[in-house]
Design an enzyme around this catalytic site. Structure first.
Site, PDB file in Angstrom:
ATOM      1  N   ALA A  10       0.790  -1.235   0.000  1.00  0.00           N
ATOM      2  CA  ALA A  10       0.000   0.000   0.000  1.00  0.00           C
ATOM      3  C   ALA A  10       0.823   1.285   0.000  1.00  0.00           C
ATOM      4  O   ALA A  10       0.242   2.374   0.010  1.00  0.00           O
ATOM      5  CB  ALA A  10      -0.944   0.010   1.204  1.00  0.00           C
ATOM      6  N   GLY A  13       1.653   3.482  -5.713  1.00  0.00           N
ATOM      7  CA  GLY A  13       0.955   2.929  -6.860  1.00  0.00           C
ATOM      8  C   GLY A  13      -0.477   2.523  -6.602  1.00  0.00           C
ATOM      9  O   GLY A  13      -1.246   3.225  -5.941  1.00  0.00           O
ATOM     10  N   ASN A  87      -2.354  -6.925  -3.681  1.00  0.00           N
ATOM     11  CA  ASN A  87      -1.780  -5.982  -4.628  1.00  0.00           C
ATOM     12  C   ASN A  87      -0.260  -6.047  -4.684  1.00  0.00           C
ATOM     13  O   ASN A  87       0.330  -5.734  -5.706  1.00  0.00           O
ATOM     14  CB  ASN A  87      -2.222  -4.565  -4.256  1.00  0.00           C
ATOM     15  CG  ASN A  87      -1.418  -3.501  -4.983  1.00  0.00           C
ATOM     16  OD1 ASN A  87      -1.583  -3.288  -6.176  1.00  0.00           O
ATOM     17  ND2 ASN A  87      -0.511  -2.853  -4.266  1.00  0.00           N
ATOM     18  N   TYR A 153       8.340 -12.823 -15.109  1.00  0.00           N
ATOM     19  CA  TYR A 153       7.264 -11.914 -14.692  1.00  0.00           C
ATOM     20  C   TYR A 153       5.941 -12.372 -15.284  1.00  0.00           C
ATOM     21  O   TYR A 153       4.922 -12.465 -14.580  1.00  0.00           O
ATOM     22  CB  TYR A 153       7.561 -10.472 -15.104  1.00  0.00           C
ATOM     23  CG  TYR A 153       6.408  -9.547 -14.781  1.00  0.00           C
ATOM     24  CD1 TYR A 153       6.050  -9.287 -13.449  1.00  0.00           C
ATOM     25  CD2 TYR A 153       5.638  -8.961 -15.785  1.00  0.00           C
ATOM     26  CE1 TYR A 153       4.975  -8.471 -13.139  1.00  0.00           C
ATOM     27  CE2 TYR A 153       4.564  -8.138 -15.479  1.00  0.00           C
ATOM     28  CZ  TYR A 153       4.237  -7.893 -14.155  1.00  0.00           C
ATOM     29  OH  TYR A 153       3.159  -7.095 -13.853  1.00  0.00           O
ATOM     30  N   GLY A 184      -3.278  -3.123 -17.709  1.00  0.00           N
ATOM     31  CA  GLY A 184      -2.225  -2.959 -18.703  1.00  0.00           C
ATOM     32  C   GLY A 184      -1.240  -1.907 -18.215  1.00  0.00           C
ATOM     33  O   GLY A 184      -1.025  -1.755 -17.004  1.00  0.00           O
ATOM     34  N   THR A 188       2.989   4.218 -12.734  1.00  0.00           N
ATOM     35  CA  THR A 188       3.244   4.192 -11.288  1.00  0.00           C
ATOM     36  C   THR A 188       4.756   4.011 -11.110  1.00  0.00           C
ATOM     37  O   THR A 188       5.515   4.296 -12.029  1.00  0.00           O
ATOM     38  CB  THR A 188       2.478   3.027 -10.631  1.00  0.00           C
ATOM     39  OG1 THR A 188       2.960   1.790 -11.177  1.00  0.00           O
ATOM     40  CG2 THR A 188       0.971   3.140 -10.889  1.00  0.00           C
ATOM     41  N   GLU A 189       5.172   3.475  -9.958  1.00  0.00           N
ATOM     42  CA  GLU A 189       6.592   3.162  -9.769  1.00  0.00           C
ATOM     43  C   GLU A 189       6.989   1.867 -10.480  1.00  0.00           C
ATOM     44  O   GLU A 189       8.150   1.461 -10.435  1.00  0.00           O
ATOM     45  CB  GLU A 189       6.907   3.013  -8.278  1.00  0.00           C
ATOM     46  CG  GLU A 189       6.862   4.298  -7.486  1.00  0.00           C
ATOM     47  CD  GLU A 189       7.260   4.086  -6.029  1.00  0.00           C
ATOM     48  OE1 GLU A 189       7.548   2.932  -5.649  1.00  0.00           O
ATOM     49  OE2 GLU A 189       7.285   5.069  -5.283  1.00  0.00           O
TER      50      GLU A 189
END
Length: 252
Positions: A10, A13, A87, A153, A184, A188-189
């Site tokens: 948390a 992102g 997440n 990944y 997609g 974010t980071e």
């Protein structure tokens, strides 16, 4: 009494945006992450801004013993978790299979796959006993198709897809919802982490089109979590308008 959501990863992102969205709606939030300073700052910010209860737990989902200890040691008033959002996850490297780092592979599999399994397993007993709850797994379009130099990944996110389907079937007798959301490209980071701090490479990923934003995924999670009891979205792929899938993005 307000409902309670637990969001892993948390501190930035998607996770941060999801926690913020639910806190703003009055939900009680349990937020987890590895970065103590960021987690505590977010907990204080959400509590002050939205006058809701927030509990921060500093741990790494890769650590099986710590995951189960933290969930077991939750105070009674925090033990009823209505929604778990798995997440926490990451991508490391864009190297071909023969050149990829084994350490990167281990980190991705330990976080994206095993961490999700640990968290689900640790939270589920309460949901099973109540015959009520919702698990929302954050996957990726990389879990729907494999792309060049995506190897481990992509494999880890394919596992998230498979695990979500398995959870949905196995947990049917307990009326527990399971939703997999597969974003997609999102700014974010994510790419900064993937390219190990090379911001030039990270920025190039999002040039020439408007990618998804973290808030877009938070809105989607919020929608799925607030549907009527008899409605469950099982599987959802979401991209920006410029992206068709992992292969095709129209850049101006």
């Amino acid at each position: 009494m307000s409902k309670t959501i637990l969001v892993t990863g948390a501190t930035s992102g998607f996770g941060k945006a999801i926690a913020t969205k639910f806190a703003a709606a009055g939900w009680r939030c349990i937020i987890t992450g590895r970065r103590k300073d960021k987690l505590e700052a977010l907990a204080d910010e959400l509590a002050a801004s939205y006058k809701t209860e927030v509990r921060g737990l500093v741990f790494d989902v890769q650590d099986k013993a710590q995951v189960f200890a933290e969930m077991k040691n939750l105070p009674v008033e925090w033990s009823i978790i209505d929604v778990l959002v798995n997440n926490a996850g990451l991508a490391l490297g864009r190297d071909s299979f023969d050149e990829a780092s084994l350490d990167d592979w281990d980190t991705m599999i330990d976080t994206n796959v095993k961490g999700l399994l640990y968290m689900s397993k640790a939270v589920l007993p309460g949901m099973v006993s109540r015959k009520k709850g919702h698990i929302i797994n954050i996957g990726s379009t990389a879990g729907k198709e494999v792309y060049l130099n995506g190897n481990a990944y992509c494999a880890s996110k394919h596992a998230v897809d498979a695990i979500s389907k398995a959870q949905r079937m196995d947990l049917l007798p307990y009326k527990i919802k399971v939703t997999a959301i597969h974003p997609g490209a999102a700014e974010t980071e994510f790419s900064t982490v993937r390219f190990k701090g090379d911001q030039q490479k990270a920025d190039a990923v999002y040039e020439g089109y408007e990618p998804l934003h973290a808030e877009d995924i938070a809105d989607t999670v919020f929608y799925c979590a607030n549907l009527p009891e008899h409605v469950c979205i099982n599987d959802l792929v979401i991209t920006c308008t410029a992206q068709a899938n992992s292969f095709y993005t129209h850049k101006s």
